[in-house]
Design an enzyme around this catalytic site. Structure first.
Site: not given
Length: 325
Positions: A76, A79, A201, A253, A271
């Site tokens: 992630s 991103k 992605y 998050y 993660v």
């Protein structure tokens, strides 16, 4: 090479950097709390003992300790950089029509959109990242992937590759992300070719990095988008403000508020167990430890960043006069 920030101050504190990193590495090496990201089968195979910390300053000095050459997939953290590429491809105003910038307070993989606008809440959760990835330009899947890999090359200073095993693992188990994509297709937030968007992605999440790469990428953002070693412009400087703003409010998050309160610099976790943190005009920080807390953030990584911020006076709103820069 483009140097930014107060380098005289950096030189004053550079000597203790490695000592601080060694101290934090020794302090947290024995920590065993957390679990591996077992919902992606390949990530469940990672050695939980791995641990590394790296700092890259905006004048290109590197300080590192632990398993800093160990390779892993960026997950992630990608991103952040895909969002920057979407901003370059379309500009801020258009990207805002597809992806918002509000924190959610929900899990990173929540199947939710803003009730009024039907946009995903921000580009740091899965829904927003899938929408962001769909905006990356290219004449086909191969050209879009090559543009993403070249983007990572500019940030790290070396060629980027995709871990095919991890990509395949994520692709075969990514049913929740498919549900998110179909929901956004229904509201016109992404275009028709869902599988092509999801493949890109999953591929961007499976890009191979090490801890030094993470710190270099963070340092590039700290250095107004210029890689501090190669001198190459990785992202237009006018977009760095938007990237860092969303990292600060949404990058950790549903821990983002507490992170902003205690650590006080823009950051993004994944993660994989990686965390990048950006001290603007000063340095980039990379930490890798695959044991995660319940929110999906590296347990050791959070602890290390909290102490680094305190010891080096990195919190953006620290007015105590004790900052080291």
């Amino acid at each position: 090479m483009a140097n930014q920030g107060n380098l005289e101050d950096l030189e004053i504190v550079s000597a203790p950097f490695l000592a601080v990193l060694n101290d934090l590495f020794s302090k947290y090496k024995s920590q065993r709390e957390g679990t591996l990201a077992n919902y992606i089968p390949e990530l469940a195979k990672v050695n939980p003992e791995l641990f590394s910390i790296c700092i890259v300053t905006v004048d290109g000095q590197t300080y590192q300790v632990g398993d800093y050459q160990q390779q892993f997939t960026i997950q992630s953290i990608s991103k952040v950089f895909a969002y920057g590429l979407a901003l370059e491809d379309h500009g801020r105003d258009y990207v805002l029509t597809r992806v918002g910038v509000e924190p959610t307070g929900d899990a990173f993989n929540a199947i939710i959109l803003d009730e009024k606008s039907k946009r995903p809440y921000n580009p740091m959760v899965n829904a927003g990242a899938i929408a962001t990835t769909s905006l990356i330009k290219g004449s086909g899947a191969t050209e879009r992937l090559n543009r993403v890999l070249d983007m990572f090359r500019r940030y790290t200073g070396r060629d980027a590759l995709v871990d095919i095993s991890v990509f395949t693992s994520e692709r075969s188990t990514g049913h929740r992300n498919r549900a998110i994509a179909h929901l956004m297709l229904n509201f016109g937030m992404i275009d028709q070719n869902i599988e092509e968007v999801l493949d890109l992605y999953f591929q961007q999440c499976a890009v191979i990095v090490n801890c030094q790469d993470l710190a270099m990428m963070a340092a590039t953002l700290a250095n107004k988008g210029v890689n501090p070693v190669t001198g190459e412009q990785a992202v237009e400087s006018r977009h760095v403000k938007d990237i860092l703003s969303v990292m600060y409010t949404c990058g950790m998050y549903n821990f983002s508020g507490e992170w902003a309160y205690t650590v006080g610099i823009p950051a993004k976790s994944g993660v994989c167990g990686g965390i990048i943190a950006v001290a603007p005009h000063k340095m980039g920080i990379g930490v890798f430890s695959p044991l995660l807390d319940v929110r999906g953030n590296s347990v050791r990584g959070v602890n290390v960043c909290e102490e680094l911020s305190r010891r080096l006076g990195l919190h953006l709103f620290d007015c105590s006069g004790d900052t080291k820069f």
